[in-house]
Design a protein around this motif. Structure first.
Motif, mmCIF file in Angstrom:
data_model
loop_
_atom_site.group_PDB
_atom_site.id
_atom_site.type_symbol
_atom_site.label_atom_id
_atom_site.label_comp_id
_atom_site.label_asym_id
_atom_site.label_seq_id
_atom_site.Cartn_x
_atom_site.Cartn_y
_atom_site.Cartn_z
ATOM 1 N N ILE A 127 0.868 -1.178 0.000
ATOM 2 C CA ILE A 127 0.000 0.000 0.000
ATOM 3 C C ILE A 127 0.901 1.222 0.000
ATOM 4 C CG2 ILE A 127 -1.805 1.254 1.234
ATOM 5 C CD1 ILE A 127 -2.697 -1.443 0.116
ATOM 6 N N LYS A 128 0.919 1.951 -1.106
ATOM 7 C CA LYS A 128 1.793 3.103 -1.242
ATOM 8 C C LYS A 128 1.208 4.354 -0.605
ATOM 9 C CE LYS A 128 4.962 3.711 -3.680
ATOM 10 N NZ LYS A 128 6.415 3.849 -3.355
ATOM 11 N N ASP A 129 -0.097 4.530 -0.728
ATOM 12 C CA ASP A 129 -0.713 5.739 -0.195
ATOM 13 C C ASP A 129 -2.203 5.506 0.022
ATOM 14 O OD1 ASP A 129 -0.800 8.352 0.721
ATOM 15 O OD2 ASP A 129 -1.078 9.229 -1.266
ATOM 16 N N VAL A 130 -2.730 6.146 1.044
ATOM 17 C CA VAL A 130 -4.165 6.114 1.330
ATOM 18 C C VAL A 130 -4.624 7.547 1.519
ATOM 19 C CG1 VAL A 130 -5.984 5.286 2.853
ATOM 20 C CG2 VAL A 130 -3.942 3.876 2.482
ATOM 21 N N LYS A 131 -5.660 7.931 0.786
ATOM 22 C CA LYS A 131 -6.149 9.304 0.875
ATOM 23 C C LYS A 131 -7.663 9.296 1.046
ATOM 24 C CE LYS A 131 -4.414 12.412 -1.814
ATOM 25 N NZ LYS A 131 -4.075 13.191 -3.036
ATOM 26 N N LEU A 132 -8.123 9.925 2.127
ATOM 27 C CA LEU A 132 -9.547 10.129 2.373
ATOM 28 C C LEU A 132 -9.853 11.601 2.138
ATOM 29 C CD1 LEU A 132 -9.984 8.115 5.694
ATOM 30 C CD2 LEU A 132 -10.211 7.282 3.350
ATOM 31 N N GLN A 133 -10.941 11.848 1.414
ATOM 32 C CA GLN A 133 -11.294 13.224 1.084
ATOM 33 C C GLN A 133 -12.794 13.434 1.235
ATOM 34 O OE1 GLN A 133 -10.298 14.383 -2.932
ATOM 35 N NE2 GLN A 133 -10.181 16.556 -2.397
ATOM 36 N N SER A 134 -13.172 14.482 1.966
ATOM 37 C CA SER A 134 -14.577 14.845 2.135
ATOM 38 C C SER A 134 -14.808 16.217 1.535
ATOM 39 C CB SER A 134 -14.963 14.859 3.620
ATOM 40 O OG SER A 134 -14.842 13.576 4.185
ATOM 41 N N ILE A 135 -15.765 16.305 0.607
ATOM 42 C CA ILE A 135 -16.137 17.571 -0.017
ATOM 43 C C ILE A 135 -17.642 17.735 0.170
ATOM 44 C CG2 ILE A 135 -16.136 18.945 -2.140
ATOM 45 C CD1 ILE A 135 -13.830 17.231 -3.146
ATOM 46 N N VAL A 136 -18.019 18.619 1.100
ATOM 47 C CA VAL A 136 -19.416 18.801 1.493
ATOM 48 C C VAL A 136 -19.951 17.439 1.965
ATOM 49 C CG1 VAL A 136 -21.637 19.805 0.851
ATOM 50 C CG2 VAL A 136 -19.551 20.609 -0.262
ATOM 51 N N ASP A 137 -20.897 16.832 1.219
ATOM 52 C CA ASP A 137 -21.449 15.535 1.622
ATOM 53 C C ASP A 137 -20.892 14.389 0.785
ATOM 54 O OD1 ASP A 137 -22.647 16.337 -0.700
ATOM 55 O OD2 ASP A 137 -24.656 15.629 -0.157
ATOM 56 N N GLN A 138 -19.822 14.663 0.026
ATOM 57 C CA GLN A 138 -19.193 13.630 -0.791
ATOM 58 C C GLN A 138 -17.967 13.084 -0.075
ATOM 59 O OE1 GLN A 138 -20.586 12.652 -3.981
ATOM 60 N NE2 GLN A 138 -22.195 13.843 -2.961
ATOM 61 N N LYS A 139 -17.809 11.751 -0.127
ATOM 62 C CA LYS A 139 -16.697 11.094 0.537
ATOM 63 C C LYS A 139 -15.961 10.202 -0.468
ATOM 64 C CE LYS A 139 -19.299 10.839 4.892
ATOM 65 N NZ LYS A 139 -19.856 9.931 5.924
ATOM 66 N N TYR A 140 -14.660 10.417 -0.584
ATOM 67 C CA TYR A 140 -13.864 9.670 -1.552
ATOM 68 C C TYR A 140 -12.662 9.030 -0.874
ATOM 69 C CZ TYR A 140 -16.474 12.754 -4.708
ATOM 70 O OH TYR A 140 -17.464 13.451 -5.345
#
Length: 219
Positions: free
Chosen positions: A145-158
């Motif tokens: 696993i090289k990288d893990v990125k969690l991103q929240s934009i308003v009500d969107q979760k990626y």
């Protein structure tokens, strides 16, 4: 972790849960059910003799990734299991490598985004690369696993998880090469927003390194 799949000829999409399809590749018929087809032993011990490939991760990056995974499990997905994900990712990368080597671009739809497919189609492969792209699960040396990125934009979760898979395989031409080592990079993306299907898609896929050891001349 991965699942909800029909046979690869008719559907190419991941969803949460175990893989449950079969695909015909040059590795032969195999089930993509991660519970019984890709054990840790298969990942760590390829069928290429005594060759061993090691990868030492950056300790700070490793700690960052562990923290992100812990946050993912706590806040978004309590069922997420890292080892299950890695085994499913390894199987997925092997499947993509085989379809890519056969130029079965249509079968990659759903497994990869259209942009990722277009980038692969535009890649200029050498003759040796073209004939040695496929990795089977038993070829896998390590998956990182090289990288893990969690991103929240308003009500969107990626969530994006970058995976590096290193495999060693027997060469297409044993008269020319003694061993081929490949490094594949894949970025797995999932939209965790409410109402979205629990599916992982590869948004980036590339052959990051290709090494072919020349065959020694017999004397």
């Amino acid at each position: 972790m991965f699942g909800g799949l029909r046979q690869i000829a008719s559907c190419t999409r991941w969803a949460a849960g175990p893989l449950q399809r079969q695909t015909r590749t040059r590795c032969g018929w195999r089930s993509l059910h991660t519970a019984n087809t890709l054990s840790q032993r298969q990942v760590s011990k390829p069928s290429t003799g005594s060759v061993k490939v090691w990868y030492i991760p950056n300790p700070f990056k490793w700690l960052h990734n562990r923290m992100e995974i812990a946050a993912l499990q706590k806040e978004w997905d309590s069922s997420f299991n890292l080892e299950t994900f890695k085994l499913g990712a390894a199987q997925a990368i092997c499947t993509v490598s085989d379809l890519m080597s056969q130029r079965e671009w249509g079968e990659l739809r759903g497994l990869l985004t259209q942009k990722a497919i277009d980038n692969l189609r535009a890649t200029k492969w050498t003759f040796d690369q073209t004939h040695n792209l496929t990795l089977c699960p038993e070829n896998v040396q390590t998956i990182v696993i090289k990288d893990v990125k969690l991103q929240s934009i308003v009500d969107q979760k990626y969530c994006d998880i970058d995976v590096l898979l290193i495999g060693a395989r027997e060469p297409y031409s044993v008269e020319k090469h003694s061993l081929v080592v490949l490094e594949y990079f894949a970025r797995f993306h999932r939209n965790y927003s409410e109402g979205r299907l629990p599916e992982w898609t590869i948004t980036v896929f590339k052959l990051q390194s290709f090494q072919a050891a020349p065959q020694r001349t017999q004397t």
